[in-house]
Scaffold this active site. Structure first.
Site, PDB file in Angstrom:
ATOM      1  N   GLY A  27      -6.578  -1.951  12.773  1.00  0.00           N
ATOM      2  CA  GLY A  27      -7.215  -2.111  11.320  1.00  0.00           C
ATOM      3  C   GLY A  27      -6.197  -2.964  10.586  1.00  0.00           C
ATOM      4  O   GLY A  27      -4.902  -3.011  11.057  1.00  0.00           O
ATOM      5  N   HIS A  38      -4.448   0.922   1.700  1.00  0.00           N
ATOM      6  CA  HIS A  38      -3.623  -0.227   1.193  1.00  0.00           C
ATOM      7  C   HIS A  38      -4.128  -1.218   0.200  1.00  0.00           C
ATOM      8  O   HIS A  38      -3.170  -1.549  -0.503  1.00  0.00           O
ATOM      9  CB  HIS A  38      -3.890  -1.359   2.594  1.00  0.00           C
ATOM     10  CG  HIS A  38      -2.857  -0.829   3.869  1.00  0.00           C
ATOM     11  ND1 HIS A  38      -1.523  -0.821   3.615  1.00  0.00           N
ATOM     12  CD2 HIS A  38      -3.072  -0.297   5.099  1.00  0.00           C
ATOM     13  CE1 HIS A  38      -0.820  -0.608   4.794  1.00  0.00           C
ATOM     14  NE2 HIS A  38      -1.803  -0.203   5.580  1.00  0.00           N
ATOM     15  N   HIS A  93      -7.124   4.957   5.979  1.00  0.00           N
ATOM     16  CA  HIS A  93      -5.833   4.297   6.119  1.00  0.00           C
ATOM     17  C   HIS A  93      -6.047   2.748   5.458  1.00  0.00           C
ATOM     18  O   HIS A  93      -5.081   2.506   4.611  1.00  0.00           O
ATOM     19  CB  HIS A  93      -5.355   4.407   7.553  1.00  0.00           C
ATOM     20  CG  HIS A  93      -4.112   3.607   7.707  1.00  0.00           C
ATOM     21  ND1 HIS A  93      -2.831   4.458   8.127  1.00  0.00           N
ATOM     22  CD2 HIS A  93      -3.584   2.561   7.556  1.00  0.00           C
ATOM     23  CE1 HIS A  93      -1.934   3.520   8.292  1.00  0.00           C
ATOM     24  NE2 HIS A  93      -2.338   2.390   7.769  1.00  0.00           N
ATOM     25  N   GLU A  94      -6.964   2.161   5.767  1.00  0.00           N
ATOM     26  CA  GLU A  94      -6.931   0.709   5.390  1.00  0.00           C
ATOM     27  C   GLU A  94      -7.430   0.481   3.880  1.00  0.00           C
ATOM     28  O   GLU A  94      -6.669  -0.446   3.355  1.00  0.00           O
ATOM     29  CB  GLU A  94      -7.992  -0.185   6.173  1.00  0.00           C
ATOM     30  CG  GLU A  94      -7.718  -0.074   7.833  1.00  0.00           C
ATOM     31  CD  GLU A  94      -6.224  -0.505   7.881  1.00  0.00           C
ATOM     32  OE1 GLU A  94      -5.491  -1.290   7.264  1.00  0.00           O
ATOM     33  OE2 GLU A  94      -5.683  -0.138   9.075  1.00  0.00           O
ATOM     34  N   GLN A 114      -1.667  -6.428   3.361  1.00  0.00           N
ATOM     35  CA  GLN A 114      -0.820  -6.507   4.418  1.00  0.00           C
ATOM     36  C   GLN A 114      -0.227  -7.703   4.726  1.00  0.00           C
ATOM     37  O   GLN A 114       0.888  -8.051   5.333  1.00  0.00           O
ATOM     38  CB  GLN A 114      -0.948  -5.537   5.504  1.00  0.00           C
ATOM     39  CG  GLN A 114      -1.101  -4.281   5.673  1.00  0.00           C
ATOM     40  CD  GLN A 114      -1.509  -3.510   6.913  1.00  0.00           C
ATOM     41  OE1 GLN A 114      -3.011  -3.642   7.165  1.00  0.00           O
ATOM     42  NE2 GLN A 114      -0.543  -3.026   7.690  1.00  0.00           N
ATOM     43  N   CYS A 163       1.395   2.705  11.147  1.00  0.00           N
ATOM     44  CA  CYS A 163       1.011   1.268  10.617  1.00  0.00           C
ATOM     45  C   CYS A 163       1.892   0.189  10.968  1.00  0.00           C
ATOM     46  O   CYS A 163       3.052   0.134  10.959  1.00  0.00           O
ATOM     47  CB  CYS A 163       1.036   1.829   8.956  1.00  0.00           C
ATOM     48  SG  CYS A 163       0.776   0.186   7.896  1.00  0.00           S
ATOM     49  N   LEU A 164       1.138  -1.102  10.743  1.00  0.00           N
ATOM     50  CA  LEU A 164       1.720  -2.436  11.390  1.00  0.00           C
ATOM     51  C   LEU A 164       2.863  -2.693  10.277  1.00  0.00           C
ATOM     52  O   LEU A 164       3.792  -3.436  10.526  1.00  0.00           O
ATOM     53  CB  LEU A 164       0.867  -3.511  11.448  1.00  0.00           C
ATOM     54  CG  LEU A 164      -0.101  -3.354  12.471  1.00  0.00           C
ATOM     55  CD1 LEU A 164      -1.226  -4.293  12.507  1.00  0.00           C
ATOM     56  CD2 LEU A 164       0.421  -3.229  14.019  1.00  0.00           C
TER      57      LEU A 164
END
Ligand code: NI
Length: 172
Positions: A46, A139, A135-136, A51, A93-94
Protein backbone atom coordinates in the site's frame (compact mmCIF):
# COMPACT_ATOMS: atom_id res chain seq x y z
CA UNK A 1 5.89 6.02 -15.31
CA UNK A 2 8.25 7.62 -12.86
CA UNK A 3 9.65 6.15 -9.71
CA UNK A 4 9.04 8.58 -6.85
CA UNK A 5 11.03 9.03 -3.66
CA UNK A 6 9.30 7.75 -0.53
CA UNK A 7 9.64 10.17 2.37
CA UNK A 8 10.64 8.73 5.71
CA UNK A 9 10.07 9.67 9.34
CA UNK A 10 10.59 12.35 10.65
CA UNK A 11 9.98 14.25 7.39
CA UNK A 12 7.42 16.97 8.25
CA UNK A 13 5.58 16.44 4.93
CA UNK A 14 4.37 13.10 6.32
CA UNK A 15 2.34 15.14 8.83
CA UNK A 16 0.49 17.18 6.21
CA UNK A 17 -3.25 16.63 5.79
CA UNK A 18 -4.23 15.73 2.24
CA UNK A 19 -6.96 17.54 0.32
CA UNK A 20 -9.66 16.01 -1.89
CA UNK A 21 -9.12 15.36 -5.57
CA UNK A 22 -11.59 17.33 -7.68
CA UNK A 23 -10.15 16.85 -11.17
CA UNK A 24 -10.28 13.35 -12.63
CA UNK A 25 -8.11 13.56 -15.74
CA UNK A 26 -5.12 12.01 -17.49
CA UNK A 27 -2.74 13.69 -15.06
CA UNK A 28 -4.43 11.83 -12.19
CA UNK A 29 -4.10 8.54 -14.10
CA UNK A 30 -0.39 9.27 -14.65
CA UNK A 31 0.07 10.10 -11.00
CA UNK A 32 -1.57 6.81 -9.95
CA UNK A 33 0.72 4.97 -12.40
CA UNK A 34 3.72 6.56 -10.66
CA UNK A 35 2.34 5.50 -7.30
CA UNK A 36 1.90 1.92 -8.55
CA UNK A 37 5.47 1.78 -9.84
CA UNK A 38 6.80 3.23 -6.59
CA UNK A 39 4.78 0.81 -4.44
CA UNK A 40 5.78 -2.32 -6.40
CA UNK A 41 9.41 -1.22 -6.53
CA UNK A 42 9.63 -0.74 -2.74
CA UNK A 43 8.05 -3.37 -2.52
CA UNK A 44 4.95 -2.55 -0.53
CA UNK A 45 1.28 -3.54 -0.34
CA UNK A 46 0.00 0.00 0.00
CA UNK A 47 1.09 3.59 -0.58
CA UNK A 48 -0.47 6.97 0.16
CA UNK A 49 0.23 10.10 -1.90
CA UNK A 50 1.36 11.78 1.33
CA UNK A 51 4.33 9.42 1.41
CA UNK A 52 5.70 10.82 -1.84
CA UNK A 53 5.09 14.41 -0.82
CA UNK A 54 1.88 14.92 -2.78
CA UNK A 55 -1.04 16.58 -0.95
CA UNK A 56 -3.90 14.73 -2.69
CA UNK A 57 -6.24 12.16 -1.11
CA UNK A 58 -5.02 9.19 -3.12
CA UNK A 59 -4.00 5.74 -1.95
CA UNK A 60 -3.07 2.59 -3.86
CA UNK A 61 -3.18 -0.94 -2.50
CA UNK A 62 -2.41 -4.47 -3.63
CA UNK A 63 -2.62 -7.18 -1.00
CA UNK A 64 -2.33 -10.07 -3.49
CA UNK A 65 1.30 -10.63 -2.39
CA UNK A 66 2.40 -14.12 -3.34
CA UNK A 67 -0.65 -14.75 -5.51
CA UNK A 68 -0.21 -14.91 -9.25
CA UNK A 69 -2.78 -12.27 -10.13
CA UNK A 70 -2.06 -8.67 -9.16
CA UNK A 71 -4.96 -6.93 -7.48
CA UNK A 72 -4.00 -3.31 -7.91
CA UNK A 73 -6.54 -0.81 -6.70
CA UNK A 74 -6.39 2.98 -6.54
CA UNK A 75 -8.78 4.73 -4.14
CA UNK A 76 -9.40 8.44 -4.60
CA UNK A 77 -10.81 10.46 -1.67
CA UNK A 78 -11.24 7.37 0.55
CA UNK A 79 -13.18 7.68 3.79
CA UNK A 80 -14.09 5.14 6.45
CA UNK A 81 -17.85 5.46 6.83
CA UNK A 82 -18.50 2.64 9.29
CA UNK A 83 -16.55 0.20 11.41
CA UNK A 84 -17.05 -2.93 13.47
CA UNK A 85 -15.00 -4.93 15.99
CA UNK A 86 -11.29 -4.83 16.75
CA UNK A 87 -8.21 -6.76 15.64
CA UNK A 88 -4.51 -6.64 16.34
CA UNK A 89 -2.08 -7.24 13.48
CA UNK A 90 1.56 -6.54 12.78
CA UNK A 91 2.26 -3.45 10.70
CA UNK A 92 5.22 -1.85 9.04
CA UNK A 93 5.49 1.20 6.82
CA UNK A 94 7.74 2.23 3.92
CA UNK A 95 8.02 5.64 5.62
CA UNK A 96 8.99 4.16 8.99
CA UNK A 97 11.99 1.97 8.17
CA UNK A 98 13.22 -0.79 10.43
CA UNK A 99 10.15 -1.02 12.61
CA UNK A 100 7.23 -3.40 12.74
CA UNK A 101 4.76 -3.55 15.57
CA UNK A 102 1.32 -4.76 16.54
CA UNK A 103 -1.40 -2.17 16.07
CA UNK A 104 -5.04 -2.27 17.15
CA UNK A 105 -7.47 -1.53 14.31
CA UNK A 106 -11.09 -2.02 13.35
CA UNK A 107 -11.85 -5.58 12.26
CA UNK A 108 -14.27 -4.58 9.54
CA UNK A 109 -14.79 -1.29 7.75
CA UNK A 110 -16.83 0.22 4.98
CA UNK A 111 -14.93 2.72 2.84
CA UNK A 112 -16.39 5.22 0.42
CA UNK A 113 -14.10 6.35 -2.37
CA UNK A 114 -13.97 7.37 -6.01
CA UNK A 115 -12.35 5.53 -8.88
CA UNK A 116 -10.14 7.12 -11.54
CA UNK A 117 -13.22 8.24 -13.46
CA UNK A 118 -14.61 9.98 -10.40
CA UNK A 119 -17.41 7.48 -9.89
CA UNK A 120 -18.47 7.20 -6.22
CA UNK A 121 -18.17 3.69 -4.85
CA UNK A 122 -18.16 1.79 -1.57
CA UNK A 123 -16.38 -1.32 -0.46
CA UNK A 124 -16.39 -3.55 2.58
CA UNK A 125 -13.08 -4.81 3.93
CA UNK A 126 -12.10 -7.02 6.81
CA UNK A 127 -9.02 -8.57 8.42
CA UNK A 128 -5.70 -7.80 6.66
CA UNK A 129 -7.30 -5.78 3.84
CA UNK A 130 -9.07 -3.61 6.43
CA UNK A 131 -5.75 -3.07 8.23
CA UNK A 132 -4.00 -1.93 5.05
CA UNK A 133 -6.81 0.49 4.18
CA UNK A 134 -6.88 1.99 7.68
CA UNK A 135 -3.09 2.37 7.62
CA UNK A 136 -3.09 4.13 4.22
CA UNK A 137 -6.08 6.35 5.01
CA UNK A 138 -4.29 7.39 8.23
CA UNK A 139 -1.42 8.69 6.06
CA UNK A 140 -3.83 11.12 4.38
CA UNK A 141 -4.44 12.68 7.81
CA UNK A 142 -0.74 12.90 8.62
CA UNK A 143 -0.94 9.90 10.95
CA UNK A 144 1.72 7.17 11.05
CA UNK A 145 1.30 3.70 12.57
CA UNK A 146 3.94 4.88 15.00
CA UNK A 147 1.31 7.18 16.52
CA UNK A 148 -0.75 4.15 17.57
CA UNK A 149 2.10 2.69 19.65
CA UNK A 150 2.81 3.29 23.32
CA UNK A 151 4.77 6.48 24.13
CA UNK A 152 7.70 4.31 25.25
CA UNK A 153 7.93 2.39 21.97
CA UNK A 154 7.65 5.64 20.04
CA UNK A 155 10.44 7.22 22.09
CA UNK A 156 12.72 4.24 21.51
CA UNK A 157 12.17 4.45 17.78
CA UNK A 158 12.87 8.19 17.71
CA UNK A 159 16.15 7.57 19.55
CA UNK A 160 17.11 4.84 17.08
CA UNK A 161 16.45 7.16 14.12
CA UNK A 162 18.47 9.94 15.74
CA UNK A 163 21.38 7.57 16.21
CA UNK A 164 21.20 6.53 12.55
CA UNK A 165 21.18 10.17 11.42
CA UNK A 166 23.04 12.15 14.07
CA UNK A 167 23.11 15.38 12.04
CA UNK A 168 19.40 15.42 11.51
CA UNK A 169 19.57 14.68 7.80
CA UNK A 170 17.17 12.07 6.43
CA UNK A 171 18.19 8.66 5.15
CA UNK A 172 19.89 8.59 1.73
NI1 NI B 1 2.61 3.49 5.75
Amino acid sequence: MTLRTILTFPDPLLRRKAHPVITFDNALQKFVDDMAETMYDAPGIGLAATQIGDPRQVIVVDISKGKEQKEFMPLINPKIISNEGRQIDEEGCLSVPELTSNVKRFKKIVVSYQDLQGEELELEAEDRFAVVLQHEIDHLYGILFLDHLSPLKRQLYKKKIKKMHPNGEGPP
